[in-house]
Design an enzyme around this catalytic site. Sequence first.
Site, PDB file in Angstrom:
ATOM      1  N   GLU A   1       0.879  -1.160   0.000  1.00 41.45           N
ATOM      2  CA  GLU A   1       0.000   0.000   0.000  1.00 41.45           C
ATOM      3  C   GLU A   1       0.921   1.215   0.000  1.00 41.45           C
ATOM      4  O   GLU A   1       1.862   1.263   0.793  1.00 41.45           O
ATOM      5  CB  GLU A   1      -0.891   0.034   1.243  1.00 41.45           C
ATOM      6  CG  GLU A   1      -1.859   1.207   1.197  1.00 41.45           C
ATOM      7  CD  GLU A   1      -2.628   1.438   2.490  1.00 41.45           C
ATOM      8  OE1 GLU A   1      -2.267   0.828   3.517  1.00 41.45           O
ATOM      9  OE2 GLU A   1      -3.581   2.243   2.462  1.00 41.45           O
TER      10      GLU A   1
ATOM     11  N   ARG B   1       5.827 -12.638   9.083  1.00 41.64           N
ATOM     12  CA  ARG B   1       6.543 -11.415   8.760  1.00 41.64           C
ATOM     13  C   ARG B   1       7.836 -11.365   9.575  1.00 41.64           C
ATOM     14  O   ARG B   1       7.996 -12.062  10.564  1.00 41.64           O
ATOM     15  CB  ARG B   1       5.673 -10.213   9.050  1.00 41.64           C
ATOM     16  CG  ARG B   1       5.300 -10.023  10.514  1.00 41.64           C
ATOM     17  CD  ARG B   1       4.974  -8.589  10.903  1.00 41.64           C
ATOM     18  NE  ARG B   1       4.766  -7.697   9.795  1.00 41.64           N
ATOM     19  CZ  ARG B   1       3.572  -7.284   9.391  1.00 41.64           C
ATOM     20  NH1 ARG B   1       2.495  -7.704  10.018  1.00 41.64           N
ATOM     21  NH2 ARG B   1       3.456  -6.460   8.391  1.00 41.64           N
TER      22      ARG B   1
ATOM     23  N   LYS C   1       4.983   0.098   9.644  1.00 40.40           N
ATOM     24  CA  LYS C   1       4.931   1.377   8.945  1.00 40.40           C
ATOM     25  C   LYS C   1       4.408   2.482   9.856  1.00 40.40           C
ATOM     26  O   LYS C   1       4.841   3.614   9.784  1.00 40.40           O
ATOM     27  CB  LYS C   1       4.051   1.249   7.699  1.00 40.40           C
ATOM     28  CG  LYS C   1       4.787   0.648   6.523  1.00 40.40           C
ATOM     29  CD  LYS C   1       4.093   0.995   5.234  1.00 40.40           C
ATOM     30  CE  LYS C   1       3.339  -0.193   4.689  1.00 40.40           C
ATOM     31  NZ  LYS C   1       2.694   0.073   3.402  1.00 40.40           N
TER      32      LYS C   1
END
Length: 589
Positions: A43, A268, A278
């Site tokens: 994104e 992850r 983020k």
Amino acid sequence: MQNPGDTDAAPAERRSDFVRERVQADRSAGKHGGRVLTRFPPEPNGYLHIGHAKSICLNFGLAAEFGGRCNLRFDDTNPSTEDDEYVRSIQDDVRWLGFEPDGLFFASDYFEQLHAWAVRLIEKGLAYVCDLPGEELREYRGTLTAPGRDSPYRARSAAENLALFARMRAGEFPDGARTLRAKIDMASPNMNLRDPVLYRILRAEHHRTGSRWCIYPTYDWAHGQSDALEGITHSICTLEFENHRPLYEWFLAALELEHRPQQIEFARLNLTYAVLSKRKLLRLVKEGHVTGWDDPRMPTLSGLRRRGYTPEALRLFCERIGVAKFNSTVDMVQLENALRDDLNKRAPRVMAVLQPLKVVIENWPEGAAGAHGAGEHVEWLEAVNNPEDPSAGTRTVPFGRELWIEREDFRAEAPKNFWRLKPGQEVRLRYAYYVTCTGFETDASGAPSLVRVRYDPATRGGDSPDKRKVKGTLHWVSAAHALEAEARLCEHLFREAHPEASQGGGHEGAPAAGDFLAHLNPDSVRTLSGCKLEPSMAAARPEQRFQFERHGYFCLDARDSRPGRPLFQRAVALRDSWAKIEQKERAPG
RNA sequence: UACCCCGUGGUGUAACGGUAACACAACAGGUUUUGGUCCUGUCGUUCAUGGUUCGAAUCCAUGCGGGGUAACCA
């Protein structure tokens, strides 16, 4: 091994992982005609970090290993947080890492198709417009342990839903007033199946579609269908989407799409002494705890790049950490070692004195008077550019009566295992001569300000004819030829190995939001000025990496360099077993 | 208290029912014109308990532990 298709064994001795096995199995089963098409779907609401590198290497690696392709697709379904700056940086970072996307797409390219599919769902009685405001919608959804209740708007006719959905798109309702929801099962133990929202009303300028839309698809509604549209065969994502897979598949089935991508989830990356979300990275930037997304202390790809990391090192790191479903935290030294391993083989060696101390050779011969006046005697000595790579050749470095050596390489009083310079001790000056310390001077504070030595002319090049041993070898720079520079040394951004772990100080409840900031290392940057470099460094180019012998790997930071004063960023220090010895001798006492 | 996923040495991964492997770290040595690199050695009865099997890290059951999930974020 009998399979003639198994030709990809040669260079890739990489160990397999469950994702690759899955893909291999699908391939041998002839699924998707043996084709492999993956995608990396960021994104555009932040910069890429080392965790994304893991995903990029997986997705592009898979494609490469199986003769497939990999797309870069921006998952831009939420205009309120997205920005073109991020689109650009992400593309740059992916390329820099060494991958060229086979296709470049945006989920926003599919808005019209997604809308048409939503209409189809309504027509099939599988979606409805819900008037519940946010808070009530949440209430109706139930909790983890209690089932939800049907929305009072759930039974609307297809015709009514179609009309309302059209009015939603037309902008007749205010933001948040209505949603389009899938009609699945409000009692499902899987929250994602409790009539998830497909569209929300949101008036925000989209970085690509501008103000064309005031309704935007949610991740769940957009992602799987985008995969299907591109013909993605394996849709790889992180563990938190595991519970979304049933929904992902429900949509594809409800739409009766022929192409059914397979979602596969992996763990992850977590790294010690770093924060890899983020949201948190954005906070570090916005609140000024770092100088930007590319601050050399940041785990972002742009930060690592600025720090001096190479794409090769990052890829090596990703290869070494593997891929699994277990939630783990990789030690930061693993990352550092990958860089050392890469640069050890490739980086040219150079001599740089970071914290200089003047040395004078008492018995150095007088030079012939020359154009430059005094006429100091200078010798140009041959130095190896990279002992790990003979093809890197040699260079010459000037040597004279006055030299700079590292402050920490001299001690007026030193223990026996201190092999460096101390009164009466002989050491080797790398590629030059053996010298013996004959005395030293101190400044007002008592710190050494000058060291006197005598050299042995028979040891030119650094070898003694009588084969006598010296333990220590020091790097040096000729004072008459030294280049002035600055060096920036960075430590971990956080002093805690797990900055995100709540510091249970006996307190109950959730830790304060942003608790991780409490673990910021206040001394994470140190800039040294007055560093002395050998003259060959005048040719250094931005982003070029060097090994400063006995120090570490450095690269020229163009951004913070000034005319006549280049700034070298330390990417990673060399292993320092002497520091370890000293620490140990101090500690157990 | 619901559902899903996971559990191999300090860390990260391998072993695909046939006597636990690799990398990093740590420790002990060796080589060395970088106290770097390189080389050698040491470090685990695979969360537990039962079961299936000639044989289980691998299959099954239960327990324990960890993670995820209740945005109109992704």
